[in-house]
Design an enzyme around this catalytic site. Structure first.
Site, PDB file in Angstrom:
ATOM      1  N   THR A 161       0.816  -1.212   0.000  1.00  0.00           N
ATOM      2  CA  THR A 161       0.000   0.000   0.000  1.00  0.00           C
ATOM      3  C   THR A 161       0.853   1.266   0.000  1.00  0.00           C
ATOM      4  O   THR A 161       0.431   2.312  -0.492  1.00  0.00           O
ATOM      5  CB  THR A 161      -0.913  -0.015   1.246  1.00  0.00           C
ATOM      6  OG1 THR A 161      -1.778  -1.122   1.132  1.00  0.00           O
ATOM      7  CG2 THR A 161      -1.744   1.232   1.369  1.00  0.00           C
TER       8      THR A 161
ATOM      9  N   TYR B  17      -8.047   1.002  -4.049  1.00  0.00           N
ATOM     10  CA  TYR B  17      -6.722   1.361  -4.575  1.00  0.00           C
ATOM     11  C   TYR B  17      -6.019   0.131  -5.107  1.00  0.00           C
ATOM     12  O   TYR B  17      -6.418  -0.998  -4.842  1.00  0.00           O
ATOM     13  CB  TYR B  17      -5.861   2.032  -3.494  1.00  0.00           C
ATOM     14  CG  TYR B  17      -5.451   1.105  -2.377  1.00  0.00           C
ATOM     15  CD1 TYR B  17      -6.290   0.868  -1.293  1.00  0.00           C
ATOM     16  CD2 TYR B  17      -4.232   0.447  -2.418  1.00  0.00           C
ATOM     17  CE1 TYR B  17      -5.921   0.013  -0.281  1.00  0.00           C
ATOM     18  CE2 TYR B  17      -3.846  -0.417  -1.402  1.00  0.00           C
ATOM     19  CZ  TYR B  17      -4.704  -0.628  -0.339  1.00  0.00           C
ATOM     20  OH  TYR B  17      -4.337  -1.476   0.652  1.00  0.00           O
TER      21      TYR B  17
ATOM     22  N   THR C  96       1.601  -4.378   4.389  1.00  0.00           N
ATOM     23  CA  THR C  96       1.503  -4.643   5.826  1.00  0.00           C
ATOM     24  C   THR C  96       0.887  -6.003   6.156  1.00  0.00           C
ATOM     25  O   THR C  96       1.048  -6.500   7.266  1.00  0.00           O
ATOM     26  CB  THR C  96       0.668  -3.546   6.524  1.00  0.00           C
ATOM     27  OG1 THR C  96      -0.614  -3.498   5.905  1.00  0.00           O
ATOM     28  CG2 THR C  96       1.342  -2.199   6.433  1.00  0.00           C
ATOM     29  N   ASP C  97       0.174  -6.605   5.179  1.00  0.00           N
ATOM     30  CA  ASP C  97      -0.565  -7.842   5.494  1.00  0.00           C
ATOM     31  C   ASP C  97       0.341  -8.958   6.008  1.00  0.00           C
ATOM     32  O   ASP C  97       0.000  -9.647   6.962  1.00  0.00           O
ATOM     33  CB  ASP C  97      -1.316  -8.351   4.258  1.00  0.00           C
ATOM     34  CG  ASP C  97      -2.500  -7.480   3.897  1.00  0.00           C
ATOM     35  OD1 ASP C  97      -2.797  -6.522   4.633  1.00  0.00           O
ATOM     36  OD2 ASP C  97      -3.141  -7.758   2.857  1.00  0.00           O
TER      37      ASP C  97
ATOM     38  N   LYS D  16       0.191  -7.602  13.053  1.00  0.00           N
ATOM     39  CA  LYS D  16      -0.859  -6.702  12.536  1.00  0.00           C
ATOM     40  C   LYS D  16      -2.162  -7.055  13.236  1.00  0.00           C
ATOM     41  O   LYS D  16      -2.567  -8.214  13.250  1.00  0.00           O
ATOM     42  CB  LYS D  16      -0.995  -6.865  11.019  1.00  0.00           C
ATOM     43  CG  LYS D  16      -1.973  -5.885  10.395  1.00  0.00           C
ATOM     44  CD  LYS D  16      -1.986  -5.929   8.867  1.00  0.00           C
ATOM     45  CE  LYS D  16      -2.913  -4.858   8.329  1.00  0.00           C
ATOM     46  NZ  LYS D  16      -2.984  -4.820   6.860  1.00  0.00           N
TER      47      LYS D  16
ATOM     48  N   GLU E 220      -2.839 -28.570  29.429  1.00  0.00           N
ATOM     49  CA  GLU E 220      -4.038 -29.416  29.281  1.00  0.00           C
ATOM     50  C   GLU E 220      -3.781 -30.569  28.323  1.00  0.00           C
ATOM     51  O   GLU E 220      -4.574 -31.496  28.233  1.00  0.00           O
ATOM     52  CB  GLU E 220      -5.204 -28.572  28.768  1.00  0.00           C
ATOM     53  CG  GLU E 220      -5.777 -27.628  29.805  1.00  0.00           C
ATOM     54  CD  GLU E 220      -7.032 -26.944  29.298  1.00  0.00           C
ATOM     55  OE1 GLU E 220      -8.084 -27.591  29.222  1.00  0.00           O
ATOM     56  OE2 GLU E 220      -6.947 -25.753  28.951  1.00  0.00           O
TER      57      GLU E 220
END
Ligand code: GLU
Length: 335
Positions: A17, A30, A96-97, A169, A292
């Site tokens: 981006t 975009y 950023t993903d 993120k 557990e």
């Protein structure tokens, strides 16, 4: 006295981006990776006061398309720059993903004490109050500063400096999407001025024992992530093993838990030599062994503090060095 020359920084571009351009008047639509690296740099003329920049395009993708081949290419190009004595550091523009996965991968494979900084943006370059220019300015300032050496791979966003291992993120759209967990931030950066905190807690870069980029070979072992939920059956676990997964990461409920049916599938897979790592879908916290679930009895590995996507990265690399459950667990306590 003559002023010393500005540090030389190599800027490697991969898209995202930060290089995105809106498709129309609707500010929300975009195209990622539409601007050239030269355009990105030209948009921030103040960069010339921080460093001598040299730019190189490695990819032009949204980071949802980041893959192993691009990781290996990016690692090789970053290492080549870092091995050049005149270059002080590397900055990588990235969507950023999946930025946290690429940052952690590089943190494990690059051999350097020089700063390596990933940077992106939540708003495209043409948006009102685009965050890319200030993030890029801050990222170059961080990479140009000698005090950021030996801290592993860093991510700069929203005036914060994060360690590759800690960042994740957390929000689909907010500029403050990135958060670091219990170990906290690497520091803050305010209009290029650094405030650094403690060093990273785990082994990285120059001390890493994983193969460096020149030796890493594709494909890395296949590792799949499976997401736990109420009513979880075993079918997808069996399917992943049949499809050739050498490792599975469980995004478990709570403390890395999963249903009895899924656990039985994991135990069978572990007996067949598939590495099973228990992580958590909660977004935070430590996975301890034998709480557990009888990890010792079933031959399972606890992810310690890594979220599922980072546990996958580490397991892929760990499987190039070890098969034994105890050795793999030790790797998860080390990196
Ligand atoms: N999906 C795109 C990417 O990760 C846009 C997200 C962003 O860069 O902020 O490249």
């Amino acid at each position: 006295m003559p002023t010393p020359p500005l540090p030389r920084i190599r800027l490697l571009a991969t898209g995202g981006t930060i290089a995105g351009v809106q498709t129309g008047d609707d500010a929300r639509g975009y195209r990622a990776a539409a601007l050239s690296t030269e355009d990105l740099v030209a948009a921030v003329p103040q960069l010339t006061t921080l460093a001598q920049l040299e730019v190189e395009r490695v990819a032009a993708i949204g980071s949802q398309d980041m893959d192993e081949a691009t990781w290996l290419k990016l690692a090789a190009r970053a290492q080549a720059a870092l091995d050049t004595p005149e270059i002080a550091g590397v900055v990588i523009t990235h969507g950023t993903d999946t930025m946290e996965e690429t940052a952690y991968f590089l943190n494990l494979v690059l051999r350097t004490e020089k700063p390596v900084v990933l940077v992106g943006a939540m708003r495209p370059a043409t948006a009102l109050s685009a965050d890319g220019p200030i993030n890029l300015y801050n990222a170059i300032a961080v990479a140009a500063h000698a005090a950021t050496r030996s801290r592993g791979v860093l991510v700069v966003a929203n005036d914060e400096i994060h360690f590759a291992r800690e960042i994740t993120k957390t929000d689909t759209t907010q500029v403050g999407t990135f958060r670091s967990g219990h170990h906290g931030l690497a520091g803050l950066v305010n209009a290029g001025r650094l405030h650094l905190y403690g060093p990273p807690v785990r082994r990285h870069t120059h001390a890493s024992e994983f193969a460096p980029p020149a030796v890493l070979v594709a494909p890395l072992p296949r590792v799949d992530i499976l997401y736990a939920h109420a009513g979880l059956g075993r079918d997808l676990f069996d399917a992943a093993v049949r499809a050739g997964a050498r490792g599975l990461v469980i995004a478990g409920v709570g403390d890395g838990n999963l249903s009895a049916a899924a656990l039985a599938a994991c135990a069978a897979a572990a007996r067949a030599g598939v590495a099973i790592v228990r992580s958590s879908r909660t977004g935070g916290g430590i996975i301890e062994r034998n709480i557990e679930i009888d990890d010792d009895g079933l031959g399972l590995i606890a992810a310690d503090e890594l979220n599922p996507q980072k546990a996958r990265v580490l397991l892929q690399l760990a499987l190039t060095r070890a098969r034994d459950v105890r050795a793999l667990q030790e790797i998860f306590f080390t990196y």
